[in-house]
Design a protein around this motif. Structure first.
Motif, PDB file in Angstrom:
ATOM      1  N   TYR A  81     -25.513 -19.644 -78.060  1.00 35.07           N
ATOM      2  CA  TYR A  81     -24.973 -19.906 -76.657  1.00 35.07           C
ATOM      3  C   TYR A  81     -24.515 -21.233 -76.352  1.00 35.07           C
ATOM      4  O   TYR A  81     -24.847 -22.114 -77.235  1.00 35.07           O
ATOM      5  CB  TYR A  81     -26.249 -19.469 -75.773  1.00 35.07           C
ATOM      6  CG  TYR A  81     -26.890 -18.156 -75.567  1.00 35.07           C
ATOM      7  CD1 TYR A  81     -26.187 -17.230 -75.268  1.00 35.07           C
ATOM      8  CD2 TYR A  81     -28.124 -17.685 -76.215  1.00 35.07           C
ATOM      9  CE1 TYR A  81     -26.745 -15.846 -74.990  1.00 35.07           C
ATOM     10  CE2 TYR A  81     -28.538 -16.701 -76.274  1.00 35.07           C
ATOM     11  CZ  TYR A  81     -27.740 -15.700 -75.734  1.00 35.07           C
ATOM     12  OH  TYR A  81     -28.516 -14.304 -75.975  1.00 35.07           O
ATOM     13  N   THR A  82     -23.893 -21.379 -75.383  1.00 35.58           N
ATOM     14  CA  THR A  82     -23.748 -22.886 -74.774  1.00 35.58           C
ATOM     15  C   THR A  82     -24.603 -22.884 -73.414  1.00 35.58           C
ATOM     16  O   THR A  82     -25.440 -22.181 -73.017  1.00 35.58           O
ATOM     17  CB  THR A  82     -22.263 -23.039 -74.276  1.00 35.58           C
ATOM     18  OG1 THR A  82     -22.245 -22.133 -73.047  1.00 35.58           O
ATOM     19  CG2 THR A  82     -21.128 -22.457 -75.299  1.00 35.58           C
ATOM     20  N   GLY A  83     -24.847 -24.222 -73.026  1.00 38.96           N
ATOM     21  CA  GLY A  83     -25.348 -24.816 -72.024  1.00 38.96           C
ATOM     22  C   GLY A  83     -24.794 -23.934 -70.601  1.00 38.96           C
ATOM     23  O   GLY A  83     -25.642 -23.579 -69.916  1.00 38.96           O
ATOM     24  N   PHE A  84     -23.466 -23.586 -70.671  1.00 42.29           N
ATOM     25  CA  PHE A  84     -22.956 -22.912 -69.643  1.00 42.29           C
ATOM     26  C   PHE A  84     -23.603 -21.360 -69.442  1.00 42.29           C
ATOM     27  O   PHE A  84     -23.741 -20.770 -68.567  1.00 42.29           O
ATOM     28  CB  PHE A  84     -21.560 -23.155 -69.403  1.00 42.29           C
ATOM     29  CG  PHE A  84     -21.143 -24.561 -69.439  1.00 42.29           C
ATOM     30  CD1 PHE A  84     -21.798 -25.431 -68.520  1.00 42.29           C
ATOM     31  CD2 PHE A  84     -20.150 -24.969 -70.271  1.00 42.29           C
ATOM     32  CE1 PHE A  84     -21.262 -26.794 -68.322  1.00 42.29           C
ATOM     33  CE2 PHE A  84     -19.522 -26.328 -69.921  1.00 42.29           C
ATOM     34  CZ  PHE A  84     -20.249 -26.941 -69.032  1.00 42.29           C
ATOM     35  N   HIS A  85     -23.779 -20.942 -70.909  1.00 42.55           N
ATOM     36  CA  HIS A  85     -24.064 -19.561 -70.639  1.00 42.55           C
ATOM     37  C   HIS A  85     -25.442 -19.650 -70.337  1.00 42.55           C
ATOM     38  O   HIS A  85     -26.234 -18.605 -69.509  1.00 42.55           O
ATOM     39  CB  HIS A  85     -24.378 -18.967 -72.200  1.00 42.55           C
ATOM     40  CG  HIS A  85     -22.930 -18.851 -72.898  1.00 42.55           C
ATOM     41  ND1 HIS A  85     -22.191 -19.521 -73.712  1.00 42.55           N
ATOM     42  CD2 HIS A  85     -22.171 -17.345 -72.553  1.00 42.55           C
ATOM     43  CE1 HIS A  85     -21.165 -18.633 -73.886  1.00 42.55           C
ATOM     44  NE2 HIS A  85     -21.062 -17.772 -73.368  1.00 42.55           N
ATOM     45  N   TYR A  86     -26.456 -20.260 -70.700  1.00 40.46           N
ATOM     46  CA  TYR A  86     -27.851 -20.715 -70.267  1.00 40.46           C
ATOM     47  C   TYR A  86     -27.875 -20.651 -68.685  1.00 40.46           C
ATOM     48  O   TYR A  86     -28.575 -20.007 -67.894  1.00 40.46           O
ATOM     49  CB  TYR A  86     -28.311 -22.026 -70.830  1.00 40.46           C
ATOM     50  CG  TYR A  86     -29.655 -22.333 -70.589  1.00 40.46           C
ATOM     51  CD1 TYR A  86     -30.870 -21.583 -70.716  1.00 40.46           C
ATOM     52  CD2 TYR A  86     -29.743 -23.554 -69.465  1.00 40.46           C
ATOM     53  CE1 TYR A  86     -32.225 -22.055 -70.377  1.00 40.46           C
ATOM     54  CE2 TYR A  86     -31.235 -23.844 -69.139  1.00 40.46           C
ATOM     55  CZ  TYR A  86     -32.094 -23.244 -69.568  1.00 40.46           C
ATOM     56  OH  TYR A  86     -33.521 -23.490 -69.290  1.00 40.46           O
TER      57      TYR A  86
END
Length: 153
Positions: free
Chosen positions: A33-38
């Motif tokens: 994941y990315t931080g934006f997914h999180y």
């Protein structure tokens, strides 16, 4: 340039660098994941699929939060001075790590850990350190430019 604008710019740039590294690690399959997914998972209802709208919410939330933390760091540097601004910025970033992955999610949405694998928890540690480092360096640069500009008046 006032302190709020300086901090916002530094936080924005710090997050942009951190997000760029995060996206590269995601693109090459190192991180799931990315931080934006999180952020998208955290800010939307359980079971909401990741799509353009939810990712946009995640990106906006990330940059707003990054800019806000940049303002906090700018005030910290104003009170403590610009000596070792990179280290102070990294310290702010590393303080964010437990807040980002443990305290706030458990207070608000305990389900985040069901979608946040342990590799992301570790990656967040290093990504927050990179964010803080870049933010501190940009704050130091902007502060030095601001003080040099004011000396010429």
């Amino acid at each position: 340039m006032d302190i709020i604008l300086r901090g916002s710019i530094a936080g924005f740039i710090g997050l942009a660098v951190c997000a760029g590294i995060n996206w590269l690690l995601y693109y090459f399959g190192i991180l799931p994941y990315t931080g934006f997914h999180y952020n998208a998972i955290f800010l939307n209802a359980p079971g909401t699929p990741i799509n353009t709208l939810t990712m946009t919410i995640g990106v906006i939330a990330g940059f707003v939060t990054g800019s806000f933390v940049g303002v906090i760091a700018a005030f910290i540097l104003k009170w403590t001075g610009n000596d070792y601004a990179w280290l102070k910025g990294m310290g702010v970033g590393l303080v964010l790590w437990p807040v980002h992955v443990a305290i706030i999610p458990n207070l608000m949405v305990p389900r985040v850990y069901s979608v946040l694998p342990p590799i992301m928890v570790l990656a967040c540690f290093f990504l927050e350190a990179i964010y803080g480092l870049v933010m501190g360096l940009v704050l130091q640069f902007l502060s030095n430019r601001y003080s040099a500009y004011n000396k010429n008046d």
